[in-house]
Design an enzyme around this catalytic site. Structure first.
Site, PDB file in Angstrom:
ATOM      1  N   ASN A  98      -8.783  11.641 -20.710  1.00 46.05           N
ATOM      2  CA  ASN A  98      -9.212  10.239 -20.665  1.00 46.05           C
ATOM      3  C   ASN A  98      -8.307   9.352 -21.510  1.00 46.05           C
ATOM      4  OD1 ASN A  98     -11.426  10.999 -19.218  1.00 46.05           O
ATOM      5  ND2 ASN A  98     -12.873   9.875 -20.504  1.00 46.05           N
TER       6      ASN A  98
ATOM      7  N   LYS B 239      -7.590  14.259  -6.330  1.00 50.01           N
ATOM      8  CA  LYS B 239      -6.420  14.397  -7.212  1.00 50.01           C
ATOM      9  C   LYS B 239      -5.877  15.835  -7.136  1.00 50.01           C
ATOM     10  CE  LYS B 239      -5.039  11.606  -9.714  1.00 50.01           C
ATOM     11  NZ  LYS B 239      -4.069  10.481  -9.523  1.00 50.01           N
TER      12      LYS B 239
ATOM     13  N   ASP C 244       0.846  -1.196   0.000  1.00 52.99           N
ATOM     14  CA  ASP C 244       0.000   0.000   0.000  1.00 52.99           C
ATOM     15  C   ASP C 244       0.882   1.247   0.000  1.00 52.99           C
ATOM     16  OD1 ASP C 244      -1.815   2.035   0.712  1.00 52.99           O
ATOM     17  OD2 ASP C 244      -3.020   0.640   1.896  1.00 52.99           O
ATOM     18  N   ILE C 245       0.541   2.213  -0.834  1.00 50.94           N
ATOM     19  CA  ILE C 245       1.342   3.446  -0.839  1.00 50.94           C
ATOM     20  C   ILE C 245       1.173   4.251   0.450  1.00 50.94           C
ATOM     21  CG2 ILE C 245       1.523   3.703  -3.351  1.00 50.94           C
ATOM     22  CD1 ILE C 245      -0.787   5.812  -3.097  1.00 50.94           C
TER      23      ILE C 245
ATOM     24  N   TYR D 246     -13.448  12.278  -6.544  1.00 49.24           N
ATOM     25  CA  TYR D 246     -12.234  11.783  -7.223  1.00 49.24           C
ATOM     26  C   TYR D 246     -11.347  12.952  -7.625  1.00 49.24           C
ATOM     27  CZ  TYR D 246      -9.306  10.426 -11.203  1.00 49.24           C
ATOM     28  OH  TYR D 246      -8.245  10.271 -12.070  1.00 49.24           O
TER      29      TYR D 246
ATOM     30  N   THR E 261      -4.807  14.398 -13.378  1.00 44.62           N
ATOM     31  CA  THR E 261      -5.871  14.239 -14.370  1.00 44.62           C
ATOM     32  C   THR E 261      -6.393  15.610 -14.795  1.00 44.62           C
ATOM     33  OG1 THR E 261      -8.159  13.540 -14.644  1.00 44.62           O
ATOM     34  CG2 THR E 261      -7.434  13.887 -12.395  1.00 44.62           C
ATOM     35  N   ASP E 262      -6.888  15.701 -16.020  1.00 40.78           N
ATOM     36  CA  ASP E 262      -7.498  16.972 -16.446  1.00 40.78           C
ATOM     37  C   ASP E 262      -8.806  17.239 -15.688  1.00 40.78           C
ATOM     38  OD1 ASP E 262      -9.100  15.022 -17.632  1.00 40.78           O
ATOM     39  OD2 ASP E 262      -9.262  16.061 -19.550  1.00 40.78           O
TER      40      ASP E 262
HETATM   41  N1  LIG Z   1      -7.529   6.109 -16.989  1.00 40.30           N
HETATM   42  C1  LIG Z   1      -7.654   7.381 -17.312  1.00 40.30           C
HETATM   43  O1  LIG Z   1      -8.366   7.731 -18.266  1.00 40.30           O
HETATM   44  C2  LIG Z   1      -6.908   8.442 -16.528  1.00 40.30           C
HETATM   45  C3  LIG Z   1      -6.961   9.762 -17.000  1.00 40.30           C
HETATM   46  C4  LIG Z   1      -6.253  10.744 -16.317  1.00 40.30           C
HETATM   47  C5  LIG Z   1      -5.515  10.411 -15.201  1.00 40.30           C
HETATM   48  N2  LIG Z   1      -5.492   9.130 -14.753  1.00 40.30           N
HETATM   49  C6  LIG Z   1      -4.665   8.829 -13.569  1.00 40.30           C
HETATM   50  O2  LIG Z   1      -3.717   7.858 -13.971  1.00 40.30           O
HETATM   51  C7  LIG Z   1      -3.432   6.983 -12.872  1.00 40.30           C
HETATM   52  C8  LIG Z   1      -3.658   5.545 -13.282  1.00 40.30           C
HETATM   53  O3  LIG Z   1      -5.030   5.407 -13.697  1.00 40.30           O
HETATM   54  P1  LIG Z   1      -5.594   4.008 -14.191  1.00 40.30           P
HETATM   55  O4  LIG Z   1      -6.728   4.294 -15.077  1.00 40.30           O
HETATM   56  O5  LIG Z   1      -4.466   3.156 -14.652  1.00 40.30           O
HETATM   57  O6  LIG Z   1      -6.147   3.429 -12.801  1.00 40.30           O
HETATM   58  P2  LIG Z   1      -6.595   1.953 -12.427  1.00 40.30           P
HETATM   59  O7  LIG Z   1      -7.776   2.113 -11.533  1.00 40.30           O
HETATM   60  O8  LIG Z   1      -6.714   1.097 -13.629  1.00 40.30           O
HETATM   61  O9  LIG Z   1      -5.354   1.386 -11.584  1.00 40.30           O
HETATM   62  C9  LIG Z   1      -5.024   1.884 -10.309  1.00 40.30           C
HETATM   63  C10 LIG Z   1      -3.996   0.945  -9.704  1.00 40.30           C
HETATM   64  O10 LIG Z   1      -3.606   1.488  -8.434  1.00 40.30           O
HETATM   65  C11 LIG Z   1      -3.577   0.414  -7.488  1.00 40.30           C
HETATM   66  N3  LIG Z   1      -3.829   0.979  -6.146  1.00 40.30           N
HETATM   67  C12 LIG Z   1      -4.984   1.549  -5.707  1.00 40.30           C
HETATM   68  N4  LIG Z   1      -4.834   1.940  -4.428  1.00 40.30           N
HETATM   69  C13 LIG Z   1      -3.564   1.622  -4.066  1.00 40.30           C
HETATM   70  C14 LIG Z   1      -2.804   1.794  -2.863  1.00 40.30           C
HETATM   71  N5  LIG Z   1      -3.344   2.357  -1.772  1.00 40.30           N
HETATM   72  N6  LIG Z   1      -1.527   1.366  -2.853  1.00 40.30           N
HETATM   73  C15 LIG Z   1      -0.977   0.777  -3.948  1.00 40.30           C
HETATM   74  N7  LIG Z   1      -1.651   0.571  -5.100  1.00 40.30           N
HETATM   75  C16 LIG Z   1      -2.921   0.998  -5.158  1.00 40.30           C
HETATM   76  C17 LIG Z   1      -4.677  -0.536  -7.938  1.00 40.30           C
HETATM   77  O11 LIG Z   1      -4.507  -1.838  -7.429  1.00 40.30           O
HETATM   78  C18 LIG Z   1      -4.530  -0.473  -9.458  1.00 40.30           C
HETATM   79  O12 LIG Z   1      -3.601  -1.425  -9.923  1.00 40.30           O
HETATM   80  C19 LIG Z   1      -4.327   7.431 -11.720  1.00 40.30           C
HETATM   81  O13 LIG Z   1      -3.567   8.248 -10.869  1.00 40.30           O
HETATM   82  C20 LIG Z   1      -5.429   8.230 -12.392  1.00 40.30           C
HETATM   83  O14 LIG Z   1      -5.934   9.227 -11.526  1.00 40.30           O
HETATM   84  C21 LIG Z   1      -6.177   8.137 -15.391  1.00 40.30           C
END
Ligand SMILES: NC(=O)c1ccc[n+]([C@@H]2O[C@H](COP(=O)([O-])OP(=O)(O)OC[C@H]3O[C@@H](n4cnc5c(N)ncnc54)[C@H](O)[C@@H]3O)[C@@H](O)[C@H]2O)c1
Length: 282
Positions: free
Chosen positions: A176, A151, A59-60, A147, A123-124
């Site tokens: 996205n 962020k 866990d982070i 959410y 994220t945007d």
């Molecule tokens: N997917 C998108 O469209 C998008 C767009 C903009 C920004 N983001 C950002 O990019 C990043 C990754 O997004 P994603 O879509 O891959 O997310 P996701 O939900 O697919 O994956 C998140 C990962 O984080 C891990 N995780 C969650 N809580 C944790 C904790 N406490 N300790 C350790 N690991 C933990 C989960 O197990 C998972 O593997 C995020 O920070 C998200 O805010 C995503």
């Protein structure tokens, strides 16, 4: 370079881990992931035996673990987060814990080490809805759900650690993402897999909302550039949207076992779908 990727078993994180290994012969990757409902080691089965890849389940928010790992690496790409807007509206607490406290735990560890780069994947969504035009880096933060608020809070903490302690933070605010391995609760994979199953597509509002879309591989390329340069990245998307979308569609058609296991067998998917789409059958 030794790189800690947090959340490397999620959608973007798993593409990033693969990209960092495939695009350099000397990158060594440490993937710290708690494996929540959104994290799947099957996303990384093709690199899991690579000697330059190490998985740590954790866990982070665990300061001791994070401090130990941070001492071993040159850079951190922080992807781990609770990421689904609709889930945050039902239950905000896990979002604040992971996205805010988790980020602060990492920053606190980084300020005591020699880490050269900390990429905060934001994220945007922190800009909220823009009725005309597009957001710039100067646009005020106007998050509109738990959410995006979590962020934005993490971004402000990251900036404060940069200003107060000189932590080498770079904040990235992508729009996205889409591509293979995206968890099928998110709009595009939900629509694709529902369509493949002959089910309805739960569109919000009147369908007039507009979003920007970024192919996940283009995003990973940008992150690698950010690790290597400062400025003047010269980055632009390289995969035209129709190609990227066709590749994504083909992947979901071919890899139906991956998403069927989630949609048909994972309790976290079912619990959420029942609350979010009570009139639809999943
Ligand atoms: N997917 C998108 O469209 C998008 C767009 C903009 C920004 N983001 C950002 O990019 C990043 C990754 O997004 P994603 O879509 O891959 O997310 P996701 O939900 O697919 O994956 C998140 C990962 O984080 C891990 N995780 C969650 N809580 C944790 C904790 N406490 N300790 C350790 N690991 C933990 C989960 O197990 C998972 O593997 C995020 O920070 C998200 O805010 C995503």
């Amino acid at each position: 370079m030794k790189i800690l990727v947090t959340g490397g078993a999620g959608f973007i994180g798993s593409h990033l881990v693969r990209y960092l290994i495939q695009h350099s012969t000397h990158n060594e990757i440490f993937n710290l992931d708690k494996l929540t409902y959104a994290g799947h080691l099957s996303n990384l089965k093709d690199v899991s035996r690579n000697s330059r890849y190490h998985f740590i389940r954790g866990d982070i928010c665990d300061a001791r673990l994070v401090t130990r790992l941070t001492k071993q690496v040159d850079a951190i790409i922080h992807c781990a987060a609770e990421t689904h807007v609709d889930r945050s509206i039902h239950q905000a607490t896990p979002f604040l814990r992971t996205n805010v406290i988790g980020t602060q735990t990492l920053l606190e560890a980084v300020r005591r080490t020699a880490v050269r780069r900390f990429l905060q994947i934001s994220t945007d969504e922190v800009y909220g809805s823009i009725s005309v035009g597009r957001a710039t880096e100067e646009t005020p933060l106007r998050p509109s759900n738990p959410y995006s608020a979590s962020k934005a809070a993490a971004d402000l903490l990251a900036l404060s650690y940069y200003k107060t302690y000189g932590v080498p933070v770079i904040i990235v605010r992508p729009c996205n993402n889409f591509g293979p391995y995206q968890y099928p609760e998110k709009m595009l994979p939900l629509f694709i897999t529902n369509a493949l199953q002959g089910r309805s597509l739960p569109l919000y509002g009147d369908g007039q909302n507009v979003r920007d879309w970024l192919f996940v591989e283009d995003h990973c390329r940008a992150l690698l550039l950010l690790l290597r340069k400062r400025r003047e990245l010269g980055w632009k998307p390289s995969v035209p949207f129709p190609h990227a979308f066709a590749r994504t569609l083909r992947w979901f058609q071919t890899e139906s076992t991956w998403w069927r296991l989630i949609k048909e067998a994972e309790p976290a998917f079912h619990r959420f779908s029942k609350i979010q789409y009570p009139s639809l059958q999943f």
